[in-house]
Structure formats: structure tokens, C-alpha cells
Design a protein around this motif. Sequence first.
Motif, PDB file in Angstrom:
ATOM      1  N   ARG A 156      42.667  63.726  46.846  1.00  0.00           N
ATOM      2  CA  ARG A 156      43.376  62.616  46.164  1.00  0.00           C
ATOM      3  C   ARG A 156      42.154  61.427  45.835  1.00  0.00           C
ATOM      4  NH1 ARG A 156      46.617  59.025  49.749  1.00  0.00           N
ATOM      5  NH2 ARG A 156      45.192  58.904  51.085  1.00  0.00           N
ATOM      6  N   ILE A 157      41.978  60.865  44.568  1.00  0.00           N
ATOM      7  CA  ILE A 157      40.914  60.461  43.809  1.00  0.00           C
ATOM      8  C   ILE A 157      41.943  58.553  44.249  1.00  0.00           C
ATOM      9  CG2 ILE A 157      38.470  59.948  42.716  1.00  0.00           C
ATOM     10  CD1 ILE A 157      39.066  62.731  44.462  1.00  0.00           C
ATOM     11  N   ARG A 158      40.712  58.220  44.339  1.00  0.00           N
ATOM     12  CA  ARG A 158      41.311  56.869  43.839  1.00  0.00           C
ATOM     13  C   ARG A 158      39.948  55.280  43.630  1.00  0.00           C
ATOM     14  NH1 ARG A 158      44.878  55.726  49.749  1.00  0.00           N
ATOM     15  NH2 ARG A 158      47.153  56.341  48.934  1.00  0.00           N
ATOM     16  N   VAL A 159      40.511  54.664  43.281  1.00  0.00           N
ATOM     17  CA  VAL A 159      39.833  54.284  42.605  1.00  0.00           C
ATOM     18  C   VAL A 159      40.292  52.184  42.561  1.00  0.00           C
ATOM     19  CG1 VAL A 159      38.326  52.185  40.388  1.00  0.00           C
ATOM     20  CG2 VAL A 159      39.071  54.876  40.633  1.00  0.00           C
ATOM     21  N   PHE A 160      39.400  51.287  43.918  1.00  0.00           N
ATOM     22  CA  PHE A 160      39.666  50.129  44.420  1.00  0.00           C
ATOM     23  C   PHE A 160      38.903  49.358  43.815  1.00  0.00           C
ATOM     24  CE2 PHE A 160      38.890  47.120  47.791  1.00  0.00           C
ATOM     25  CZ  PHE A 160      39.954  47.268  48.959  1.00  0.00           C
ATOM     26  N   GLN A 161      39.620  48.456  43.066  1.00  0.00           N
ATOM     27  CA  GLN A 161      38.642  46.925  42.310  1.00  0.00           C
ATOM     28  C   GLN A 161      38.869  45.757  43.275  1.00  0.00           C
ATOM     29  OE1 GLN A 161      40.175  45.824  38.725  1.00  0.00           O
ATOM     30  NE2 GLN A 161      38.213  44.156  38.939  1.00  0.00           N
ATOM     31  N   PHE A 162      37.767  45.302  44.001  1.00  0.00           N
ATOM     32  CA  PHE A 162      37.899  43.891  45.057  1.00  0.00           C
ATOM     33  C   PHE A 162      38.753  43.109  43.172  1.00  0.00           C
ATOM     34  CE2 PHE A 162      35.028  45.143  47.605  1.00  0.00           C
ATOM     35  CZ  PHE A 162      35.754  45.586  48.435  1.00  0.00           C
ATOM     36  N   VAL A 163      40.088  41.687  43.470  1.00  0.00           N
ATOM     37  CA  VAL A 163      39.905  40.770  43.337  1.00  0.00           C
ATOM     38  C   VAL A 163      40.043  39.892  43.413  1.00  0.00           C
ATOM     39  CG1 VAL A 163      41.517  42.941  41.272  1.00  0.00           C
ATOM     40  CG2 VAL A 163      42.359  41.656  43.652  1.00  0.00           C
ATOM     41  N   GLU A 164      40.944  38.587  43.090  1.00  0.00           N
ATOM     42  CA  GLU A 164      41.184  37.427  43.530  1.00  0.00           C
ATOM     43  C   GLU A 164      40.866  36.949  45.115  1.00  0.00           C
ATOM     44  OE1 GLU A 164      45.087  38.338  43.713  1.00  0.00           O
ATOM     45  OE2 GLU A 164      43.551  39.216  42.166  1.00  0.00           O
ATOM     46  N   GLY A 165      40.412  36.783  45.373  1.00  0.00           N
ATOM     47  CA  GLY A 165      39.760  36.135  47.041  1.00  0.00           C
ATOM     48  C   GLY A 165      39.962  37.597  47.682  1.00  0.00           C
ATOM     49  N   ASN A 167      40.858  40.333  48.058  1.00  0.00           N
ATOM     50  CA  ASN A 167      41.623  41.331  47.827  1.00  0.00           C
ATOM     51  C   ASN A 167      41.357  42.575  46.779  1.00  0.00           C
ATOM     52  OD1 ASN A 167      43.850  39.904  49.195  1.00  0.00           O
ATOM     53  ND2 ASN A 167      44.180  38.565  47.682  1.00  0.00           N
ATOM     54  N   GLY A 168      42.196  43.500  47.061  1.00  0.00           N
ATOM     55  CA  GLY A 168      41.797  44.895  46.337  1.00  0.00           C
ATOM     56  C   GLY A 168      42.931  45.561  45.736  1.00  0.00           C
ATOM     57  N   PRO A 189      45.510  43.328  51.174  1.00  0.00           N
ATOM     58  CA  PRO A 189      44.859  42.260  51.297  1.00  0.00           C
ATOM     59  C   PRO A 189      43.160  42.238  51.802  1.00  0.00           C
ATOM     60  CG  PRO A 189      46.479  43.259  53.023  1.00  0.00           C
ATOM     61  CD  PRO A 189      46.058  43.845  51.918  1.00  0.00           C
ATOM     62  N   ASP A 190      42.740  40.888  51.866  1.00  0.00           N
ATOM     63  CA  ASP A 190      41.410  40.820  52.451  1.00  0.00           C
ATOM     64  C   ASP A 190      41.011  41.343  53.978  1.00  0.00           C
ATOM     65  OD1 ASP A 190      38.405  40.686  52.516  1.00  0.00           O
ATOM     66  OD2 ASP A 190      39.150  38.587  52.623  1.00  0.00           O
ATOM     67  N   MET A 191      40.991  42.027  54.232  1.00  0.00           N
ATOM     68  CA  MET A 191      41.208  42.649  55.907  1.00  0.00           C
ATOM     69  C   MET A 191      39.217  42.826  55.851  1.00  0.00           C
ATOM     70  SD  MET A 191      44.650  45.010  55.474  1.00  0.00           S
ATOM     71  CE  MET A 191      43.422  46.623  55.059  1.00  0.00           C
ATOM     72  N   ASP A 192      39.350  43.343  57.271  1.00  0.00           N
ATOM     73  CA  ASP A 192      38.187  43.513  58.320  1.00  0.00           C
ATOM     74  C   ASP A 192      36.998  44.624  57.613  1.00  0.00           C
ATOM     75  OD1 ASP A 192      38.593  41.071  59.099  1.00  0.00           O
ATOM     76  OD2 ASP A 192      39.267  41.263  61.251  1.00  0.00           O
ATOM     77  N   ILE A 193      38.681  45.455  57.549  1.00  0.00           N
ATOM     78  CA  ILE A 193      37.682  47.071  57.031  1.00  0.00           C
ATOM     79  C   ILE A 193      37.247  47.039  55.999  1.00  0.00           C
ATOM     80  CG2 ILE A 193      39.991  47.987  56.321  1.00  0.00           C
ATOM     81  CD1 ILE A 193      37.961  49.747  57.923  1.00  0.00           C
TER      82      ILE A 193
END
Length: 732
Positions: A156-165, A167-168, A189-193
Motif C-alpha cells: 500500500r502506498i499513501r500520499v498524506f498532505q498537511f491541510v488546515e490546522g 490536520n492531514g 486530526p493533528d495528533m502527536d504522532i
Amino acid sequence: MNNQVLIKDEHMFLSEGIQEFGYLLITDTEFNLIAGSENCDEWLCEDFSDCLGLNLWNILTDYFPKYVASINKAVHQVLNDINERVLMEVFIKEDSYYLNIYLLNDLIYLEFEKKFEDSNVFFPKFEIVDKLLSKNKGNIWQAACSYITKISGFDRIRVFQFVEGGNGLIIAESIDNNELEGILGCYYPDMDIFKLAKNIHQVNVHRYAAQIDGPTIRIISNPKYEPNLSQTNIRMVSPIHAAYMLKDGVNSNLSVALQIDGKLWGFIFCQSQEAKKINLLKREALVYFIQMAVNRYAEEQKNYEKEFHDDIRNFELQLKEKLVLKNNLAESLRVLEKELCYYAKADSMVIFINGRMYAYNIVIGEQKILEIIALLKSECKEQYYADHEFIMKYGEQLEINAERFVGLAGLHVEMDESCTILWFRKEKEFQRKWVEKPVRRIGMNLSNEIFTHEEHPYLDIWIQKTVGTSEPWGEDEIYFIKRLRELILQSANNFSQEIDKLNKEVGDLNRALDNYANTVSHDLKNPLSAINLSTQMLLQRPDMKEELRNRMLKNTKDAVEVIGELLRSVHEFSKVKSYEYKMEPVYVDEFLSQIVEFSQIRYQAEHAEVTYGTILPVYGEKSIVYQLFQNLTGNAVKYSAKGNYPKIHFDSKIKHEFVEYTIADNGIGIAKEELSMIFDSFKRLSNAGNFEGTGLGLSIVKRIVDRLGMQIKIESELGKGTTIHLLFPNTK
């Protein structure tokens, strides 16, 4: 990569060891062994703890005598350049290993990674990658995911983009294992991880874990030192990351940071359900390919921005034109109301100027608009405003429901004409899927949001439903609104200057018309006298001989042609001043010989010798380039036609950034003292009295030259001829 960057705040989350397929040795700059992985005793003849403090070169001489010289050279290379990493290949117990050598915090790291047999024969071919990215314009990330799946063998390949606040959002995904979950279009959500991942990837752009639930090989070190493994490729994933990925069904992971303009934009996660061993060189190739995708995506975004700003500039030109022509801000804006809504991405709008309201695509009372304007002035100190939840916040106060609109943007311009423009957006219901509980968002307790939990075997799925809002106003729309305000202010400030400029031009034109009246009245005397005399003779002597009659008729015809030529020249003069031109390549060879032929017939110069050199294309507008050559060719033929051996020569060449044309004749020439005034309107030269003309030809030429942004130079000697040099801008 900056070898001086360290992870400190999150150091507690770093793994204390490496993965089982490698070894690690760490020395100080005196080459004394201060730390290493405990599994090094597999090839050492003693417990690794007993080796601390030994000299590196003694150990290498005992166990790697074949590589001592090359390792010594590599170590001194990284000592001379702290940002250098040297990669080489060595053998340990018949197995091939990559040896990575680098410097960090004045400690030398020798990182050994076992070379695996690649179960996937595909390897990135960058010429194919380049074609792939070019072919998939606008779909870069999905194409990248599919290609990485093919060449890497990851599930599995995923592209994760940071968005507002913070979040991803998962914007692209490729799955080659039905047991792994697909979450394309879902939010994190904007998590510590992810904060931790940001910190780690600032130091090392990619991280790789072959087997997340595999053993961690402990690092044994001198208590005086604290080795940092943040840049170690074979470092084991931190426990907090391991738990998170195992929960997601992942046991092997390659993550690559995506940076655009120096900022972390997102990640690519390459994952597999089972352990996945990929050689270092292939991982490096994957990272390089991903960077190519990042560059292509960034280029697409810049092209989009350029096109958008070009589009806005075109609109600005339209508005400026309307403001100049109409001299009325309200009327100018109303003419472009559709465009104003289009660029603001609004459903409707209201223009309010000096107490008058103009509505587009909305039914709303003037009093209600005044209440909205008053509210905005009290709530917002800025001269522009944008809120996608306007009615939710102020609807009850204003007694406006969500039926007409919910989102509002606006600008106010205070000048001689007080101007306010409001844009409206209708309600749009939003639904967002979260793959982790959005604790912070839920904690806001917004009245227009509902969260429901969805059952899932291992993911914590939450569905967010939002009502009472419009599409948020984006950066492009805000930019347009700000630019519109600047343009209105600029136009207002410049309008008086434009009026002064126009008045000056009108004055200049009036003076030119006075000049024209005097010149035309003088030039018309001779042809009108000829017409008058010939007509009188024809009327008074009906029985005159045919030969004389024909001569009188010819005189009349010639006089009419002179008048017609004068009027045509005046018309061309005015046309050149006002016409808007479309610039394009013009192929002079298609019409130059025709112009020459017409000129020879007109001036009875069929005997003139005309020669051609190279005839190159130029850049301009075809009709006025034709007119330019027609005027200059006509002059060359006319003023050399009465000589015994008239000659005209055309040639062109590339000269620096220009295409230079020369038109040379051996005609009557121009006196040196008259060269400075040859472009004056209606000016005829002292030696041209025996030649027909109006004095406008070279004036027209000068206006064309100025309009095309080119240059003209005239060399001439009285009685010997004239050479015209035309310099056209070369667009190649």
C-alpha cells in the motif's frame, strides 16, 4: 541533509537500537570506539562491551584488512565535510553489506546494512519516470503511487498532505493487498504522532523499517557519550510509531518527507502487511523518484499560480479600460459583474456606491445591505472581509436566514466615491471522514457540527457532518478581493492624471489638425486648379480637338488621384495611431515582391533593377508590417525612378537580439541638415518638389516603428541614395 540538526524535544521517543539486518560502530574523532550495536560480537571474537575504547583502525585491521585503506579515505572525507556521507560495499562473513559513513556531533558513524536479494526485479528508470510524470499532469500523486507499487512490491502506498490546522488528508493511494484498508479522501486530526514524524523527518528525509515487530538490537556505549541515531538508516522505529503502525495492520514501512519551497508539505508512506526487505540503493532510487514527483508537482502549482495571476491581470486590464471609457466606477463594475463573481467564486454580489445599490443574482433590500455594511465596519478593522459562517454568526442579529446566503466576503474603498462590494455564497453541507478521533474539533462543541462514531475492526472512524456554512474563501479569492481594492484606488488616483494626459493629447491633435489644414489647403491648390482649368476648357470649348480633350481629361484624372492619395495617407495616419495589433511571426517573403511590382507600375519604374538578399521573417502585426514595407519600398522606387540606372536592394540578417532589414536605393538622397526632421507630419524635403507626395509617408513609418517596439536608422547622401535600417526584435 543537515548533520547538525538534532532531535531533542522528542528524543525520548527515539529507538534505543537498530534493526537486526545491520551493525553500527561509533567512534570519536580520535578514532576510539565509544559505542556500537551489541550484535557486533557476531564477528568480533569477544563481547562488544570489552571493545569500547579500542582504536578503530586496530579493529578494522583485524577484521577488515581488505578495506582499511578505503575506509580510512572515506572517514577523512567526512571529517573534511560534515555534510558528506560516503557509501561503499564490504563483505562480512561472506555476506555483502553496504557501509555508510558519516559525521554527527563530532562522532563518526560506521553503519553496516546487509544487502538483500531483491524479490522484485523492477528498478526505477528515470527516463520512464520523467515521461510518466509528464503524461499524468494534474494527477502526479496517483501516478507516483501506482509506479512505486510496481517497482517496490509494497502492499500500500499513501500520499498524506498537511491541510488546515495541522490536520492531514490522504490525497492519493494505491493498494495491492485486499486485506489492507483504503482510506483515500479521509482525514487525520493533528495528533502527536504526526508532530513526532515531522520532527524526525526534518533530520532524515526518509525512514525505513523492514520488520516493525522484529527485535531491536541494543546500542552499547561509553557512559560519557550519548550517541544519537536520528540519522541512522537502520535505526529501529520508535515504540510509539511501532504500536501505531501495527494497529493499522502494517509490519513494514518506508516513509518519505515531501518538502516544497523548504516547508514540509506531507509524506509518502510505503507499507506492507508482512516484513519487506528493500536494499538501500533501491530505497535511495525511490526517494529520488519521489523528489522528481515533488518537483513536478511544485512546478504545476507555480504554473497554476502564474495562469491565475495572468487571468487576474487580464481582468484588471478590462476594468481599467472600462474605467477610462466610462469615467464611472459603478457602471464599469456593473459591466463586469459576472467576472467579479467568477473570480471571487461567489453565487451573487452587491455593489454599493455613493448611496446607490446594484445587485447581481440576489434579491435583498438596500436597508439590509446598509445594516451588513455597518456591522462589518464595527466588527472588522481591515478593508476586506471573508467569512464562510457569516449567517451562523450574525444571521439572527440581522434577521437574515440561510435561504439567500450563508457565506460573505467584501471590501470597502473610501475615496471620493465611497464604494463597498459584497459577495455571497450559498450553504453547502460538508461531510468529512476521520480515521482517528478528532478530539480537538469535537471539543469545540460547535452547534452546526455533528460527529458520529463508525464501527471498524481496528480503525477509529468518525464521521463529521457540518451545516450552515459555505465553501471557505480560499487564498485565490482573498488575493483577488485585495487586488480589486488596490485597482479601484489606483484608478481613482490616476484618473485625474489620465484626464490631464488626454487633454494634452487632444491639444497635440488639435495642433496637428491645424497643421493638416494649412498643409492640405496648400497641397490641394495645384490639383484643384488643374481640375478647375480643365473643366472650364471642356465646358467652354466643346469642339476642341480630341488630343487636347484627352490631355484635359488626363490632367483631371491625375489631379483626382493626387487628392485621393492625400486622403488615403491621412486615413492611414489616423489608423496607425489608434489600432490595437495582434503580434505574430510575419513572413516578409510572401508579399515583398508584390509590393515592389506595384510600386514599379505606379511610379513607371519597370526598368529599375531590384535585387534581394536573405529575406527573414519578423515579429509584428501583418497588416502594419505590410504597410511599413509598402511606404519604404514606394519611397525607394519613387525617388530613384528618374535616375538613369535606378537600383533597389533588400537584405536581412540576425544582429544580436534583432532581425535587421536594409532597404538601399541610389535615388535623390536626403540633405544632411534635413535628416533630423524627416519623420515630421506633412513634411516634404527640399529636393522632392518634382515628385508626388503628401509628406505623411515617413510619419506613418515612424508611428509603426514605435508601435512595434523596433528601431529605424536612415543613412543618406544627397544625390547618391538612401539606406534604411530596420531593427525588428528577434523573439527566437
